[in-house]
Write a protein that holds these residues in place. Structure first.
Motif, PDB file in Angstrom:
ATOM      1  N   LEU A 102     -10.921   8.284 -17.887  1.00  6.22           N
ATOM      2  CA  LEU A 102     -11.946   7.995 -16.863  1.00  6.22           C
ATOM      3  C   LEU A 102     -10.922   6.982 -15.876  1.00  6.22           C
ATOM      4  O   LEU A 102     -11.134   6.987 -14.796  1.00  6.22           O
ATOM      5  CB  LEU A 102     -12.985   7.061 -17.551  1.00  6.22           C
ATOM      6  N   SER A 103     -10.139   5.813 -16.502  1.00  5.53           N
ATOM      7  CA  SER A 103      -9.635   4.986 -15.727  1.00  5.53           C
ATOM      8  C   SER A 103      -8.450   5.641 -15.150  1.00  5.53           C
ATOM      9  O   SER A 103      -7.812   5.422 -14.177  1.00  5.53           O
ATOM     10  CB  SER A 103      -9.209   4.003 -16.527  1.00  5.53           C
ATOM     11  N   GLY A 104      -7.634   6.640 -15.830  1.00  5.62           N
ATOM     12  CA  GLY A 104      -6.192   7.070 -15.508  1.00  5.62           C
ATOM     13  C   GLY A 104      -6.487   8.143 -14.431  1.00  5.62           C
ATOM     14  O   GLY A 104      -5.543   8.312 -13.631  1.00  5.62           O
ATOM     15  N   ASN A 105      -7.547   8.839 -14.185  1.00  6.04           N
ATOM     16  CA  ASN A 105      -7.644   9.923 -13.180  1.00  6.04           C
ATOM     17  C   ASN A 105      -8.384   9.356 -11.836  1.00  6.04           C
ATOM     18  O   ASN A 105      -9.199   8.613 -11.978  1.00  6.04           O
ATOM     19  CB  ASN A 105      -8.610  10.925 -13.839  1.00  6.04           C
ATOM     20  N   ASP A 106      -8.026   9.948 -10.784  1.00 13.32           N
ATOM     21  CA  ASP A 106      -8.509   9.494  -9.730  1.00 13.32           C
ATOM     22  C   ASP A 106      -9.430  10.921  -9.250  1.00 13.32           C
ATOM     23  O   ASP A 106      -8.786  11.795  -8.526  1.00 13.32           O
ATOM     24  CB  ASP A 106      -7.326   9.217  -8.642  1.00 13.32           C
ATOM     25  N   PHE A 107     -10.598  10.538  -9.446  1.00 12.36           N
ATOM     26  CA  PHE A 107     -11.510  11.803  -9.038  1.00 12.36           C
ATOM     27  C   PHE A 107     -12.100  11.646  -7.885  1.00 12.36           C
ATOM     28  O   PHE A 107     -13.048  12.222  -7.583  1.00 12.36           O
ATOM     29  CB  PHE A 107     -12.634  12.118 -10.314  1.00 12.36           C
ATOM     30  N   SER A 108     -11.666  10.445  -6.921  1.00  7.91           N
ATOM     31  CA  SER A 108     -12.484  10.060  -5.867  1.00  7.91           C
ATOM     32  C   SER A 108     -12.543  11.197  -4.695  1.00  7.91           C
ATOM     33  O   SER A 108     -13.206  11.295  -3.813  1.00  7.91           O
ATOM     34  CB  SER A 108     -12.060   8.872  -5.423  1.00  7.91           C
ATOM     35  N   ASP A 109     -11.183  12.155  -4.644  1.00  5.84           N
ATOM     36  CA  ASP A 109     -11.466  12.933  -3.524  1.00  5.84           C
ATOM     37  C   ASP A 109     -12.221  14.299  -3.993  1.00  5.84           C
ATOM     38  O   ASP A 109     -12.232  15.282  -3.230  1.00  5.84           O
ATOM     39  CB  ASP A 109      -9.944  13.289  -2.985  1.00  5.84           C
ATOM     40  N   GLY A 110     -12.348  14.394  -5.424  1.00  3.13           N
ATOM     41  CA  GLY A 110     -13.033  15.812  -5.831  1.00  3.13           C
ATOM     42  C   GLY A 110     -12.224  16.691  -5.820  1.00  3.13           C
ATOM     43  O   GLY A 110     -12.749  17.860  -6.284  1.00  3.13           O
ATOM     44  N   LYS A 111     -10.875  16.627  -5.587  1.00  2.03           N
ATOM     45  CA  LYS A 111     -10.150  18.114  -5.651  1.00  2.03           C
ATOM     46  C   LYS A 111      -9.748  18.258  -7.004  1.00  2.03           C
ATOM     47  O   LYS A 111      -9.134  19.303  -7.568  1.00  2.03           O
ATOM     48  CB  LYS A 111      -8.688  17.847  -4.705  1.00  2.03           C
ATOM     49  N   LEU A 112      -9.469  17.220  -7.758  1.00  2.22           N
ATOM     50  CA  LEU A 112      -9.220  17.307  -9.252  1.00  2.22           C
ATOM     51  C   LEU A 112     -10.057  17.804 -10.219  1.00  2.22           C
ATOM     52  O   LEU A 112      -9.671  18.219 -11.350  1.00  2.22           O
ATOM     53  CB  LEU A 112      -8.415  16.021  -9.775  1.00  2.22           C
ATOM     54  N   ILE A 113     -11.431  17.965  -9.665  1.00  7.32           N
ATOM     55  CA  ILE A 113     -12.548  17.989 -10.869  1.00  7.32           C
ATOM     56  C   ILE A 113     -12.332  19.390 -11.198  1.00  7.32           C
ATOM     57  O   ILE A 113     -12.415  19.589 -12.353  1.00  7.32           O
ATOM     58  CB  ILE A 113     -13.785  17.960 -10.054  1.00  7.32           C
ATOM     59  N   ILE A 114     -12.254  20.351 -10.218  1.00  3.96           N
ATOM     60  CA  ILE A 114     -12.195  21.830 -10.731  1.00  3.96           C
ATOM     61  C   ILE A 114     -10.993  22.186 -11.613  1.00  3.96           C
ATOM     62  O   ILE A 114     -11.041  22.753 -12.798  1.00  3.96           O
ATOM     63  CB  ILE A 114     -12.198  22.959  -9.723  1.00  3.96           C
ATOM     64  N   PRO A 115      -9.711  21.732 -11.297  1.00  2.00           N
ATOM     65  CA  PRO A 115      -8.657  21.920 -12.297  1.00  2.00           C
ATOM     66  C   PRO A 115      -8.689  21.345 -13.446  1.00  2.00           C
ATOM     67  O   PRO A 115      -8.435  21.697 -14.541  1.00  2.00           O
ATOM     68  CB  PRO A 115      -7.372  21.195 -11.639  1.00  2.00           C
ATOM     69  N   ALA A 116      -9.464  20.003 -13.337  1.00  2.00           N
ATOM     70  CA  ALA A 116      -9.801  19.134 -14.841  1.00  2.00           C
ATOM     71  C   ALA A 116     -10.838  20.040 -15.683  1.00  2.00           C
ATOM     72  O   ALA A 116     -10.590  20.275 -16.925  1.00  2.00           O
ATOM     73  CB  ALA A 116     -10.343  17.867 -14.607  1.00  2.00           C
ATOM     74  N   ILE A 117     -11.879  20.648 -14.935  1.00  2.00           N
ATOM     75  CA  ILE A 117     -12.591  21.461 -15.866  1.00  2.00           C
ATOM     76  C   ILE A 117     -11.997  22.667 -16.431  1.00  2.00           C
ATOM     77  O   ILE A 117     -12.066  23.123 -17.582  1.00  2.00           O
ATOM     78  CB  ILE A 117     -13.970  21.896 -15.121  1.00  2.00           C
ATOM     79  N   ALA A 118     -11.301  23.308 -15.611  1.00  2.00           N
ATOM     80  CA  ALA A 118     -10.571  24.601 -15.899  1.00  2.00           C
ATOM     81  C   ALA A 118      -9.465  24.219 -17.034  1.00  2.00           C
ATOM     82  O   ALA A 118      -9.517  24.998 -18.241  1.00  2.00           O
ATOM     83  CB  ALA A 118      -9.602  25.100 -14.859  1.00  2.00           C
ATOM     84  N   LEU A 119      -8.907  23.114 -17.020  1.00  2.42           N
ATOM     85  CA  LEU A 119      -7.672  23.117 -17.893  1.00  2.42           C
ATOM     86  C   LEU A 119      -8.545  22.627 -19.257  1.00  2.42           C
ATOM     87  O   LEU A 119      -8.141  22.887 -20.362  1.00  2.42           O
ATOM     88  CB  LEU A 119      -6.993  21.642 -17.447  1.00  2.42           C
ATOM     89  N   GLY A 120      -9.346  21.756 -19.314  1.00  2.00           N
ATOM     90  CA  GLY A 120     -10.300  21.491 -20.467  1.00  2.00           C
ATOM     91  C   GLY A 120     -10.894  22.718 -20.963  1.00  2.00           C
ATOM     92  O   GLY A 120     -10.688  22.627 -22.204  1.00  2.00           O
ATOM     93  N   SER A 121     -11.562  23.479 -20.377  1.00  2.00           N
ATOM     94  CA  SER A 121     -11.921  24.802 -20.735  1.00  2.00           C
ATOM     95  C   SER A 121     -10.798  25.454 -21.469  1.00  2.00           C
ATOM     96  O   SER A 121     -10.870  26.003 -22.603  1.00  2.00           O
ATOM     97  CB  SER A 121     -12.708  25.362 -19.775  1.00  2.00           C
ATOM     98  N   VAL A 122      -9.652  25.796 -20.789  1.00  2.00           N
ATOM     99  CA  VAL A 122      -8.573  26.523 -21.419  1.00  2.00           C
ATOM    100  C   VAL A 122      -8.139  25.987 -22.653  1.00  2.00           C
ATOM    101  O   VAL A 122      -8.123  26.360 -23.629  1.00  2.00           O
ATOM    102  CB  VAL A 122      -7.385  26.654 -20.491  1.00  2.00           C
TER     103      VAL A 122
END
Lengths: 380, 322
Positions: free
Chosen positions: B178-198
């Protein structure tokens, strides 16, 4: 004080654990271990640590909203008496459900019962603050003790000893700070109280309080050391005297405190090894690390990073040398792995956390590894 | 309750013979005090201190010590560490490997961290990778993945996963998702979900295919947390909400299924907590503000009691007999 959890089961749990240890060393056969479990049964609900955390978390939510739920009917703004009433009613409800769950669900420090106990004690203490306004601090602490001590005796909760310990020292500090002489003698007061608690708690042999006892021992060893530590005494002395200077002034009895800083850790480690007392040994190691830090803080010609490298090298060399030396057990000390590696997954995650993998254009990624933490880590 | 009293009660119940009791008693009396884990912890902390201290030291003195000297020194340490690990390693196996060598695990860890320092230093000084930071991150990641599998090292595995995540610009260490990631522009969310799922899927596959089964926990914990948290942030702050809702609940469903199969309490808890907060959020946003305030107290009170009931009966649910 009558105990809330089934004492026979607590004892059987201990016997089973001991038998499993002997089984691991092939001192008991598989059938014998089964027989032990049969003859000394326990039916506690003891989930893993993760479910316990979850239960505690949701227990806290449930308690919080139970208060809100009741206040819809009982509390219509304003008076403190109403609020005290409300919190006493909550206290009774929490205690009732705590006892009920322990009886029917065989809980044993399972998360929910911890949450309910804390909620009940909290709700019981609130009216004290509302009724006695402007009493001296030590009065509140004594009232707190009057509530927490019976609760700990009944439930043997692990937070109980911590709170009791904190309250006792608050009383001591509050009373001693009122006199100039008391201020000067505060370190000795802390050391004497710690020693009294340590030897007092060691007298208790009841299995029911084994972990509570260990916590009290641990805390009193730590405060005994810190009470005599030169750095702590010198810096706190400056804070108490209200001095706002960058370098704290020299203290009275300085040589005595140098001696304490040096001797106490050595003594802890030595006695810990001699008597196979793990708490004493680990606290000794940590204290030793903090003594080294104390020395470096005042007399070191080195910078922080040089100290870290030096300390790291010394720790690596010392531990490797000792592992080689203890290849065969000597002096009643061994390097054999007598407990399972329970925290392998945790170690891996700490490694990811501390070392990370982000070399980018900004130079090096560093951080982590507090110096004062040289010692136990994942053992406890 | 002492050892002797336990032995007495065991022999009085006829579980062990008197001779066996005497044997155990004498074993307990002569048993040496083991400082195994204390020594390991000191060693581990020593490595952490040394590698972070060395990093800072080099960084501070970057202008005064000769660069070649520094690089040579770190490279020597790194090579020595990897060589030692290689020399003292057992052959690759798909199962967990129990290396009798006392230090191999720690030496590898030291080697991995000095390798990072070395690479960072070369990049800082000579700008070898230019602005191709992706390459700079991928090299250690691949190396660590290789080491993790070859030498069976969970620490190297988590460092590799961390590297893989930072290649995408993500922080994955559980405590700083939570603290280390900057999700504020929303661009990272899809990669994060994808990587997490993989990662979660990798863990699942390694368990199913029996390839380094004990790595599954690390994969699923790191990947699962990342994916679930990213899905939740997506649900709370971005569109399309339905998509994130479905993904989030799907993950939770998967974790609960996984918990049933592997009888894992951690995954049960992850599924429950994330699922609870997603459902709660959706219920309250759809109710509207007025209804939410009125219902809130009842909802939280009764639902948390429901969750407690569920967790208290998890053994039935997971099908654990005992």
């Amino acid at each position: 004080m009558k105990k809330a959890y089934n004492e026979t089961w607590v004892e059987n749990l201990h016997i089973q654990a001991q038998a499993a240890e002997w089984k691991a060393k092939n001192l008991l056969s598989e059938e014998q271990l089964e027989a032990v479990k049969e003859v000394f049964p326990e039916k506690f609900y003891r989930p893993g640590i993760f479910v316990k955390i979850g239960l505690f978390f949701f227990g806290v939510i449930a308690c919080t909203f139970f208060v809100g739920f009741l206040s819809l009917f009982l509390y219509d703004g304003g008076s403190e008496v109403r609020f005290s009433m409300l919190s006493l009613i909550c206290c009774v409800c929490f205690l009732f459900s705590l006892e009920f769950l322990i009886k029917t669900r065989n809980l044993f420090h399972s998360g929910v019962d911890n949450a309910l106990l804390y909620a009940a004690v909290g709700a019981g203490i609130v009216p004290v603050f509302l009724v006695f306004e402007n009493a001296p601090l030590w009065m509140y602490c004594l009232v707190g003790l009057a509530i927490v001590i019976p609760a700990t005796l009944r439930y043997a909760d692990l937070l109980g000893p911590v709170v009791i310990f904190g309250l006792l020292f608050t009383v001591l500090a509050d009373l001693m700070m009122k006199f100039p002489l008391g201020k000067a003698l505060l370190p000795f007061g802390v050391m004497i109280l710690s020693a009294a608690i340590y030897f007092g708690s060691r007298k208790n042999k009841a299995l029911y309080y084994r972990e509570c006892k260990q916590i009290l021992e641990l805390l009193s060893l730590v405060t005994f050391y810190l009470g005599g530590n030169y750095l702590v005494v010198r810096e706190l002395n400056a804070v108490i005297s209200g001095l706002n200077v960058s370098i704290a002034p020299q203290i009275a009895f300085a040589p005595l405190f140098y001696m304490f800083t040096f001797i106490i850790p050595v003594l802890y480690v030595w006695v810990g090894l001699k008597t196979a007392n793990r708490v004493l040994f680990i606290v000794g190691l940590l204290a030793f690390a903090f003594s080294a830090y104390t020395y470096l803080h005042y007399f070191s010609p080195l910078t922080g990073s040089q100290e870290m490298v030096l300390a790291g090298v010394l720790m690596i060399v010392a531990s490797v040398a000792l592992m080689k030396y203890l290849h065969t057990p000597r002096h009643g000390i061994s390097d054999e792995q007598d407990r399972k590696r329970r925290y392998a997954n945790l170690e891996a995650i700490i490694a990811a956390h501390q070392l990370g993998a982000t070399p980018d254009g900004q130079g090096l990624e560093f951080g982590g590894g507090e110096f004062g933490g040289g010692g136990a880590g994942e053992v406890y | 309750m002492t050892i002797q009293s336990i032995l007495n009660s065991l022999s009085s119940k006829g579980i062990i013979s008197d001779r066996q009791a005497d044997a155990i008693a004498s074993f307990e009396n002569e048993k040496a005090f083991s400082i195994h884990w204390e020594l390991r912890s000191v060693l581990y902390l020593g490595i952490l201190l040394f590698s972070s201290g060395a990093g800072v030291l080099i960084y501070e003195n970057i202008d005064t010590i000769g660069h070649q000297a520094i690089i040579a020194a770190i490279a020597c340490i790194t090579v020595a560490c990897f060589y030692y690990t290689y020399k003292n390693s057992l052959p690759y196996s798909r199962e967990q490997v129990h290396n009798p060598n006392k230090f191999a695990d720690y030496v590898l860890l030291l080697g991995c961290s000095t390798f990072l320092g070395l690479e960072g230093y070369i990049q800082y000084q000579y700008n070898v990778f230019g602005t191709r930071y992706g390459l700079a991150v991928m090299i250690p990641t691949i190396l660590f993945f290789f080491c993790a599998y070859r030498f069976d090292h969970r620490g190297a595995l988590s460092m590799a996963i961390t590297g893989l995540a930072s290649w995408l610009g993500l922080t994955i260490a559980p405590l700083s998702v939570l603290s280390g990631n900057d999700f504020s522009d929303g661009k990272l969310i899809i990669p994060a979900i994808a990587l997490g799922s993989v990662l979660t899927a990798t863990g699942w596959i390694s368990e199913e295919q029996n390839v380094k089964k004990h790595f599954a926990f690390t994969y699923m914990l790191m990947g699962g947390n990342l994916a679930c948290i990213a899905a939740q942030i997506g649900l709370f702050s971005y569109d399309p909400k339905t998509l994130y809702f479905v993904i989030g609940l799907g993950l939770c469903y998967f974790f609960i299924l996984r918990a049933r199969q592997a009888q894992s309490l951690l995954f049960l808890l992850m599924g429950t907590v994330y699922g609870y907060s997603i459902l709660t959020y959706v219920i309250f946003t759809n109710l509207g503000a007025d209804a939410a305030v009125g219902l809130g107290i009842f909802y939280f009170f009764f639902s948390s009691i429901g969750v407690i009931y569920f967790l208290l009966n998890f053994k039935k649910f997971l099908g654990i007999k005992k």
